[in-house]
Motif scaffolding. Structure first.
Motif, PDB file in Angstrom:
ATOM      1  N   ALA A 170       0.844  -1.194   0.000  1.00 53.89           N
ATOM      2  CA  ALA A 170       0.000   0.000   0.000  1.00 53.89           C
ATOM      3  C   ALA A 170       0.878   1.241   0.000  1.00 53.89           C
ATOM      4  O   ALA A 170       2.027   1.199   0.450  1.00 53.89           O
ATOM      5  N   MET A 171       0.319   2.340  -0.498  1.00 54.39           N
ATOM      6  CA  MET A 171       1.099   3.580  -0.562  1.00 54.39           C
ATOM      7  C   MET A 171       0.192   4.798  -0.481  1.00 54.39           C
ATOM      8  O   MET A 171      -0.902   4.821  -1.047  1.00 54.39           O
ATOM      9  N   SER A 172       0.656   5.808   0.237  1.00 53.84           N
ATOM     10  CA  SER A 172       0.011   7.125   0.257  1.00 53.84           C
ATOM     11  C   SER A 172       1.033   8.174  -0.148  1.00 53.84           C
ATOM     12  O   SER A 172       2.203   8.084   0.229  1.00 53.84           O
ATOM     13  N   ILE A 173       0.579   9.140  -0.912  1.00 55.23           N
ATOM     14  CA  ILE A 173       1.418  10.289  -1.286  1.00 55.23           C
ATOM     15  C   ILE A 173       0.716  11.551  -0.800  1.00 55.23           C
ATOM     16  O   ILE A 173      -0.429  11.808  -1.164  1.00 55.23           O
ATOM     17  N   TYR A 174       1.399  12.286   0.042  1.00 54.06           N
ATOM     18  CA  TYR A 174       0.855  13.549   0.555  1.00 54.06           C
ATOM     19  C   TYR A 174       1.631  14.666  -0.126  1.00 54.06           C
ATOM     20  O   TYR A 174       2.779  14.933   0.184  1.00 54.06           O
ATOM     21  N   HIS A 175       0.995  15.289  -1.101  1.00 50.37           N
ATOM     22  CA  HIS A 175       1.673  16.282  -1.922  1.00 50.37           C
ATOM     23  C   HIS A 175       1.816  17.605  -1.185  1.00 50.37           C
ATOM     24  O   HIS A 175       1.028  17.926  -0.296  1.00 50.37           O
TER      25      HIS A 175
END
Length: 309
Positions: free
Chosen positions: A41-46
């Motif tokens: 799983a992956m999250s990207i917080y820009h």
């Protein structure tokens, strides 16, 4: 914050997931050995307060060695650079994260850096507090402050599993106490260190923390300063030089993003002036890094030109 899905990121995830068969979970920590190694799983917080997520990013896991970055930031805020780096060095090492070899070969027995276990034990011993509960409470509060999550806790089963099998870390700690690098009671220090490693997070939490380091210690949502800019820069520098164990040099060349991994399969990455990335993939390579997580970061770095060098 609402996180969007992304078809492109889903494609990256599916590609990376294929290599999970080549890795193994951390069998030497009993509480971690039953995790499904195919999880990814992956999250990207820009940096512009945008969030993208793929996989089961609601799943919680433990920080493990990623906690070393947070403990370092807290110790630096407690004591300043002069005190902290009088007890632990700033140099990378080509040895495994749990090696004792370099301690025996230096006159001062000072660990080379805060990202190896010996150095992390020294750093954790510097966290201020009147006893174990206050110190772990400060670490939990710090994680809460950086993630804005309503509650922060640690996984008791994982902490105790690590504590009861921490024979090598116990040896490192007693060696350091013999040479007066550590002054604390060793068993209490080990318990604190194991609780620190067992703090629970999600991919989104890691992406949020990574974004704060990317923004020189400032919370992207509130604009509030969580930690001083110079401390954020020190932590990111260690992430570049030492964050991926003894694969840090290769990672810096191929990926070029400040990152810290943990043997739970977690990776926190911090792209300066861009944002944070949180990954969970418990299948590890021979160096102890998430094998699929590294593949994901290679794809992200290449496709979005995130390499900082």
């Amino acid at each position: 914050m609402y996180c969007q899905t992304s078809a492109e990121l889903e494609t990256f995830l599916l590609r990376a997931q294929k290599v999970t068969t080549e890795g193994e979970v951390a069998h030497y920590i009993p509480a971690l050995k039953n995790v499904d190694k195919n999880t990814l799983a992956m999250s990207i917080y820009h940096g512009q307060n945008q969030c993208f997520t793929v996989g089961n990013t609601e799943h919680t896991f433990t920080l493990q060695s990623i906690s070393k970055v947070l403990a370092l930031a807290l110790a630096l805020m407690d004591h300043g650079q002069e005190v902290v780096f009088s007890k632990v060095g700033m140099e990378p090492t080509g040895d495994p994260f749990n090696s004792i070899a370099k301690l025996e070969s230096t006159k001062t027995a000072r660990p080379l850096n805060p990202m190896i276990n010996a150095g992390a034990l020294v750093v954790t011993s510097l966290i201020k507090g009147a006893g174990l509960q206050e110190k772990i409470g400060r670490l939990l509060s710090f994680v809460h402050e950086m993630t804005s999550a309503p509650e922060r806790k640690y996984d008791e089963a994982v902490a105790m599993s690590e504590y009861h099998t921490a024979h090598l870390n116990r040896s490192l700690a007693y060696f350091l106490k013999q040479h007066k690098v550590i002054e604390d009671d060793i068993e209490e220090l080990l318990e604190l260190y194991c609780y620190q490693c067992a703090i629970e997070v999600t991919c989104y939490d890691l992406a949020r923390i990574g974004a704060i380091f990317a923004r020189e210690g400032q919370d992207p949502e509130s604009g509030r300063t969580i930690l001083p800019a110079h401390i954020a820069r020190i932590c990111k520098t260690f992430m570049v030089t030492c964050g991926m164990y003894n694969a840090s040099g290769e990672f810096a060349i191929k990926v070029g993003i400040p990152a810290k991994s943990g043997v739970s399969g977690a990776i926190m990455a911090s792209v300066p002036e861009w944002g944070g990335i949180g990954i969970f993939g418990p299948a590890l390579d021979e160096k102890g890094n998430s094998i699929a997580g590294i593949h994901l970061l290679e794809m992200l770095s290449s496709n979005y030109e995130l390499h900082i060098f």
